[in-house]
Enzyme design. Structure first.
Site, PDB file in Angstrom:
ATOM      1  N   GLU A 172       5.065  -5.262 -11.642  1.00  0.00           N
ATOM      2  CA  GLU A 172       6.301  -5.289 -10.840  1.00  0.00           C
ATOM      3  C   GLU A 172       7.116  -4.011 -11.037  1.00  0.00           C
ATOM      4  O   GLU A 172       7.611  -3.424 -10.073  1.00  0.00           O
ATOM      5  CB  GLU A 172       7.147  -6.519 -11.179  1.00  0.00           C
ATOM      6  CG  GLU A 172       6.485  -7.863 -10.867  1.00  0.00           C
ATOM      7  CD  GLU A 172       5.905  -7.935  -9.462  1.00  0.00           C
ATOM      8  OE1 GLU A 172       6.452  -7.297  -8.545  1.00  0.00           O
ATOM      9  OE2 GLU A 172       4.876  -8.607  -9.292  1.00  0.00           O
ATOM     10  N   HIS A 175       5.908  -1.019  -9.126  1.00  0.00           N
ATOM     11  CA  HIS A 175       6.315  -0.922  -7.719  1.00  0.00           C
ATOM     12  C   HIS A 175       7.567  -0.057  -7.603  1.00  0.00           C
ATOM     13  O   HIS A 175       7.768   0.643  -6.611  1.00  0.00           O
ATOM     14  CB  HIS A 175       6.573  -2.312  -7.130  1.00  0.00           C
ATOM     15  CG  HIS A 175       5.324  -3.042  -6.728  1.00  0.00           C
ATOM     16  ND1 HIS A 175       4.383  -2.494  -5.873  1.00  0.00           N
ATOM     17  CD2 HIS A 175       4.861  -4.278  -7.043  1.00  0.00           C
ATOM     18  CE1 HIS A 175       3.397  -3.369  -5.690  1.00  0.00           C
ATOM     19  NE2 HIS A 175       3.652  -4.456  -6.398  1.00  0.00           N
ATOM     20  N   TYR A 186       3.851  -0.242   2.493  1.00  0.00           N
ATOM     21  CA  TYR A 186       3.274  -1.507   2.019  1.00  0.00           C
ATOM     22  C   TYR A 186       2.519  -2.213   3.137  1.00  0.00           C
ATOM     23  O   TYR A 186       2.874  -3.295   3.591  1.00  0.00           O
ATOM     24  CB  TYR A 186       4.397  -2.389   1.475  1.00  0.00           C
ATOM     25  CG  TYR A 186       3.940  -3.416   0.468  1.00  0.00           C
ATOM     26  CD1 TYR A 186       3.406  -3.031  -0.751  1.00  0.00           C
ATOM     27  CD2 TYR A 186       4.043  -4.772   0.729  1.00  0.00           C
ATOM     28  CE1 TYR A 186       2.985  -3.957  -1.673  1.00  0.00           C
ATOM     29  CE2 TYR A 186       3.636  -5.721  -0.197  1.00  0.00           C
ATOM     30  CZ  TYR A 186       3.100  -5.301  -1.392  1.00  0.00           C
ATOM     31  OH  TYR A 186       2.697  -6.237  -2.312  1.00  0.00           O
ATOM     32  N   GLU A 195      -0.410  -1.526  -4.259  1.00  0.00           N
ATOM     33  CA  GLU A 195      -0.771  -2.666  -5.103  1.00  0.00           C
ATOM     34  C   GLU A 195      -1.662  -2.237  -6.272  1.00  0.00           C
ATOM     35  O   GLU A 195      -1.482  -2.675  -7.406  1.00  0.00           O
ATOM     36  CB  GLU A 195      -1.526  -3.704  -4.259  1.00  0.00           C
ATOM     37  CG  GLU A 195      -0.616  -4.725  -3.626  1.00  0.00           C
ATOM     38  CD  GLU A 195       0.227  -5.412  -4.685  1.00  0.00           C
ATOM     39  OE1 GLU A 195      -0.340  -5.942  -5.648  1.00  0.00           O
ATOM     40  OE2 GLU A 195       1.458  -5.406  -4.566  1.00  0.00           O
ATOM     41  N   ASP A 268      -0.972 -11.016   4.531  1.00  0.00           N
ATOM     42  CA  ASP A 268      -0.743 -10.257   3.303  1.00  0.00           C
ATOM     43  C   ASP A 268      -0.550  -8.761   3.587  1.00  0.00           C
ATOM     44  O   ASP A 268      -1.117  -7.914   2.889  1.00  0.00           O
ATOM     45  CB  ASP A 268      -1.936 -10.501   2.346  1.00  0.00           C
ATOM     46  CG  ASP A 268      -1.765  -9.842   0.990  1.00  0.00           C
ATOM     47  OD1 ASP A 268      -0.616  -9.650   0.558  1.00  0.00           O
ATOM     48  OD2 ASP A 268      -2.797  -9.510   0.370  1.00  0.00           O
ATOM     49  N   HIS A 273      -3.282  -7.290  -1.261  1.00  0.00           N
ATOM     50  CA  HIS A 273      -3.704  -7.851  -2.557  1.00  0.00           C
ATOM     51  C   HIS A 273      -5.207  -8.102  -2.620  1.00  0.00           C
ATOM     52  O   HIS A 273      -5.718  -8.529  -3.642  1.00  0.00           O
ATOM     53  CB  HIS A 273      -2.960  -9.147  -2.870  1.00  0.00           C
ATOM     54  CG  HIS A 273      -1.501  -8.936  -3.145  1.00  0.00           C
ATOM     55  ND1 HIS A 273      -0.556  -8.962  -2.155  1.00  0.00           N
ATOM     56  CD2 HIS A 273      -0.837  -8.671  -4.292  1.00  0.00           C
ATOM     57  CE1 HIS A 273       0.643  -8.734  -2.679  1.00  0.00           C
ATOM     58  NE2 HIS A 273       0.501  -8.551  -3.973  1.00  0.00           N
TER      59      HIS A 273
END
Lengths: 353, 127
Positions: A172, A175, A186, A195, A268, A273
């Site tokens: 996290e 990011h 993204y 990611e 997604d 991901h």
């Protein structure tokens, strides 16, 4: 005052570098030299170095606060942010395991950035680190909202609390690093690279914390998040994408391990991901081929690429080129590091361009 | 599935785990169908897709799909040129008369009727 992190002489040198096979870096440096001030302002952010100029650390005029400054908040199982402040920097453990895991995880991530890469916090300028825990009810996620990390407690059936994994905390925060540097969009391949870089940093935070070599590392992301009812080791395996779990309820880990398995989907954000498995494996393979501590060489190469002149819409081929260029710049054209990085991208079916 | 069966599917993607659960309900009794349809009709299907926060990451994205019963006209649900899929000639007659709506809603925009619809489908699906 605006600070130019990449010295103009270095940009000029990189801009002439075409002959040495660094086309993309050269192009980016020329763009940066030619760019209008507002555009430059946007692109040149604190903490940026260049892919080709990794040896020359950015020198900034203003003093940078290299100390960690953490604040943890408790959303009290609501979805209101930031929540109530429950632990500030230097305060004793709160006794709430999620609060204390978040605090320790932020510290471990800050330590990796500072000690391995010389970066003061996510923005390179000592940004205070903020996290909110106990977000929502039975909330099965952790996310970065652009300013802070947010962690749910999990539903208790499939997932436990999301602070339980140091690699997820590092993921996290990374990011945030990407947001302040490459700014990878993204969506689609640039989103999958965003990611993947978070997974790379998440894995490195765990390895750095445990002083673990690339050979000894699990290369798992999110180990310990699943409850004991789930048949699975973790959310993802960087070394063997697609093998992290195989469960009656969750199904099978859907990550592809190479370009032949690339997933085209609208879900997604374009499978960010899922397809991250491809660059994840490239990193793990390169790190293991190089050997030793992954943050020292493979990690440095990836970090140089992300903090260099990478396009926000870079695709896998562009990122393969950027990492190969940063390996050359840091370790030399004929170095084993360059060979390992190039071989890793070939194995996952990505041709640098 | 007969003419009067309503089906709503909610699929979630994204999130740090990248796991994609889905929930669905079917309803064919009139009061129940009407109750779902009035909730469906209150959702902003025609609103432009909200931009996800450019700086966020690992947020959920919800795909919401409603298969409307053919006799649903007059319930306030319009035909909506954007979300509907024209039936293809090769489909079964029943399917050819059915209408479908779908929307992709980022978690940050999952408020008001969208939130109510998703929560209700999850709850009803769990029962």
């Amino acid at each position: 005052m605006r600070r130019h992190i990449v010295p103009p002489y270095l940009l000029a040198r990189i801009a002439r570098a075409d002959a040495f096979g660094m086309e993309r870096a050269a192009e980016a440096a020329r763009r940066s030299l030619l760019a209008d001030p507002p555009l430059r302002e946007e692109r040149v952010r604190a903490g940026k170095a260049t892919a080709a100029g990794g040896h020359s650390r950015a020198v900034s005029a203003a003093p940078v606060d290299r100390r960690v400054e953490r604040t943890i908040f408790d959303a009290g199982n609501t979805e209101k942010l930031p929540g109530r402040e429950v632990r500030t920097e230097g305060a004793a453990a709160s006794g709430d395991v999620a609060v204390d895991e978040a605090y320790e995880g932020l510290g471990a991530t800050h330590a990796l950035l500072l000690e391995a890469f010389g970066r003061a916090s996510v923005d390179g300028a000592g940004l205070p680190l903020l996290a909110t825990v106990h977000y929502g009810t039975h909330y099965d996620n952790a996310f970065w909202d652009g300013q802070r990390m947010v962690f749910g407690d999990g539903d208790g059936e499939v997932f436990g609390r999301f602070t339980a994994s140091l690699s997820v905390i590092g993921h996290e925060l990374a990011h945030g690093v990407t947001q302040f540097t490459a700014g990878l969009a993204y969506e689609g391949q640039s989103g999958a690279l965003n990611e993947s870089f978070s997974d790379v940093m998440g894995a490195l935070v765990e390895q750095f914390h445990a002083r673990q070599t690339a050979d000894a590392a699990s290369w798992l992301i999110g180990a310990g998040l699943f409850t004991s009812a789930v048949q699975g080791r973790a959310l993802r395996s960087m070394l063997e994408p697609g093998t992290a779990y195989d469960d009656d309820v969750l199904g099978r880990d859907p990550q592809p391990a190479d370009m032949a398995g690339y997933v085209d989907t609208a879900d997604d954000n374009g499978g960010v991901h899922l397809n991250s498995g491809i660059p994840n494996r490239a990193f793990a393979l390169a790190a293991r081929a190089i050997g030793g501590f992954a943050w020292e060489r493979a990690g440095q190469v990836w970090y140089d690429a992300i903090t260099g002149e990478l396009s926000p819409t870079a695709d896998f081929a562009g990122f393969a080129a950027a990492t190969t260029a940063s390996a050359r710049a840091r370790f030399g054209d004929d170095s084993p590091e360059v060979g390992a990085v190039a071989a890793a991208w070939r194995t996952v079916g990505v041709t640098a361009s | 599935m007969n003419d009067r069966t309503l089906r709503i599917t909610v699929a979630r993607s994204g999130g740090v785990a990248g796991i994609t659960p889905s929930w669905s309900i079917t309803a064919s009794e009139e009061p129940e169908v009407d109750s779902w349809l009035s909730l469906v009709a209150s959702c902003p299907w025609d609103a432009p897709g909200p931009e996800a926060d450019a700086n966020g990451a690992d947020r959920f994205v919800y795909s919401i799909r409603v298969l409307l019963p053919t006799a649903a006209s007059g319930t306030g649900v319009d035909d909506g040129a954007d979300g509907g899929h024209p039936p293809s000639a090769s489909e079964a007659p029943d399917a050819a008369r059915a209408r479908e709506r779908d929307a992709r809603v980022p978690e940050t925009a999952l408020q008001g009727p969208w939130r109510e619809l998703v929560d209700r489908v999850k709850q009803a699906s769990a029962r």
